[in-house]
Design a protein around this motif. Structure first.
Motif, short mmCIF file in Angstrom:
data_model
loop_
_atom_site.label_atom_id
_atom_site.label_comp_id
_atom_site.label_asym_id
_atom_site.label_seq_id
_atom_site.Cartn_x
_atom_site.Cartn_y
_atom_site.Cartn_z
N PRO A 39 -27.50 -1.24 3.99
CA PRO A 39 -27.71 -1.85 5.32
C PRO A 39 -26.52 -1.73 6.27
O PRO A 39 -26.71 -1.74 7.49
N THR A 40 -25.30 -1.60 5.75
CA THR A 40 -24.15 -1.46 6.64
C THR A 40 -24.24 -0.19 7.49
O THR A 40 -23.60 -0.10 8.53
N GLY A 41 -25.05 0.76 7.06
CA GLY A 41 -25.25 1.97 7.85
C GLY A 41 -25.86 1.69 9.21
O GLY A 41 -25.70 2.47 10.14
N ALA A 42 -26.55 0.56 9.33
CA ALA A 42 -27.15 0.19 10.62
C ALA A 42 -26.07 -0.08 11.67
O ALA A 42 -26.30 0.14 12.86
N LEU A 43 -24.93 -0.53 11.24
CA LEU A 43 -23.81 -0.70 12.17
C LEU A 43 -23.01 0.59 12.25
O LEU A 43 -22.65 1.04 13.33
N GLY A 44 -22.75 1.21 11.12
CA GLY A 44 -21.96 2.43 11.08
C GLY A 44 -22.52 3.54 11.93
O GLY A 44 -21.77 4.29 12.58
N CYS A 45 -23.84 3.66 11.97
CA CYS A 45 -24.45 4.74 12.75
C CYS A 45 -24.14 4.60 14.23
O CYS A 45 -24.08 5.59 14.96
N LEU A 46 -23.91 3.37 14.68
CA LEU A 46 -23.65 3.15 16.10
C LEU A 46 -22.31 3.75 16.54
O LEU A 46 -22.18 4.20 17.68
N PHE A 47 -21.32 3.78 15.65
CA PHE A 47 -20.03 4.36 16.00
C PHE A 47 -20.16 5.87 16.23
O PHE A 47 -19.58 6.42 17.16
N TYR A 48 -20.96 6.53 15.38
CA TYR A 48 -21.22 7.95 15.58
C TYR A 48 -22.10 8.17 16.81
O TYR A 48 -21.88 9.10 17.58
N ALA A 49 -23.12 7.33 16.97
CA ALA A 49 -24.03 7.48 18.12
C ALA A 49 -23.28 7.29 19.44
O ALA A 49 -23.56 8.00 20.42
N ALA A 50 -22.35 6.35 19.47
CA ALA A 50 -21.54 6.14 20.68
C ALA A 50 -20.75 7.40 21.00
O ALA A 50 -20.66 7.81 22.17
N ALA A 51 -20.19 8.03 19.97
CA ALA A 51 -19.44 9.28 20.20
C ALA A 51 -20.38 10.38 20.70
O ALA A 51 -20.06 11.08 21.67
N ALA A 52 -21.51 10.53 20.05
CA ALA A 52 -22.45 11.59 20.45
C ALA A 52 -22.88 11.43 21.90
O ALA A 52 -22.82 12.38 22.69
N GLU A 53 -23.33 10.23 22.24
CA GLU A 53 -23.81 10.01 23.60
C GLU A 53 -22.69 10.15 24.62
O GLU A 53 -22.86 10.77 25.68
#
Length: 174
Positions: A113-127
């Motif tokens: 479940p921690t991936g639900a937060l972790g993915c946002l750090f990558y998504a912020a970089a991508a966007e």
């Protein structure tokens, strides 16, 4: 070109702490479904724009989203999770790589479940890199990442299930 960070944002940002508190009130199914949905909406178009000849991630993402929606076992999508992680590791374009990592991490929230937060750090970089380019000062990227996290929090607040019967229990280690 300055060296780009693979992730943007900080775990100690007030908005990130608010996300953690809200995620802790939700079930694994809700958390994974939300992470997959929000990351897919943001990152699939970014990935496809920066890696037009790359592998198609959509079928694997749809399988993971269906697993989350139906409350399936993560083992059912293990091949898809492996494939997404492999694509993310192999990607050379930094923007496409951030998008692929966000998607792979969001889908892995089915298991962790921690991936639900972790993915946002990558998504912020991508966007952010997709929108602002890759030559801005760090402060510009940090500000954009914080706005991304604010939108993610608002989205989670809109989709959170009140009084979720089986909330996740996470030690965020931050």
């Amino acid at each position: 070109m300055p060296k780009l960070r693979k992730m943007l944002g900080r775990a100690d940002m007030p908005v990130c702490l608010a996300l953690m508190r809200l995620l802790d009130t939700q079930s694994r199914r809700t958390v994974a479904g939300w992470a997959i949905r929000i990351t897919s909406e943001v990152c699939l178009p970014v990935y496809e724009a920066h890696s037009p000849e790359g592998p198609d991630l959509r079928a694997d993402v749809q399988d993971c989203a269906r697993c989350a929606a139906e409350g399936g076992r993560p083992a059912a999508v293990k091949p898809q999770l492996r494939a997404l992680a492999q694509i993310a590791r192999a990607e050379k374009d930094p923007v496409a790589q951030a998008a692929a990592r966000a998607i792979a991490t969001a889908c892995a929230a089915l298991q962790t479940p921690t991936g639900a937060l972790g993915c946002l750090f990558y998504a912020a970089a991508a966007e952010t890199y997709h929108t602002l380019g890759t030559s801005q000062p760090a402060a510009v990227y940090d500000q954009a990442a914080e706005k991304f996290f604010e939108r993610a929090l608002a989205d989670l607040q809109d989709h959170a299930v009140p009084d979720e019967p089986d909330p996740i229990r996470v030690n965020w280690n931050c």
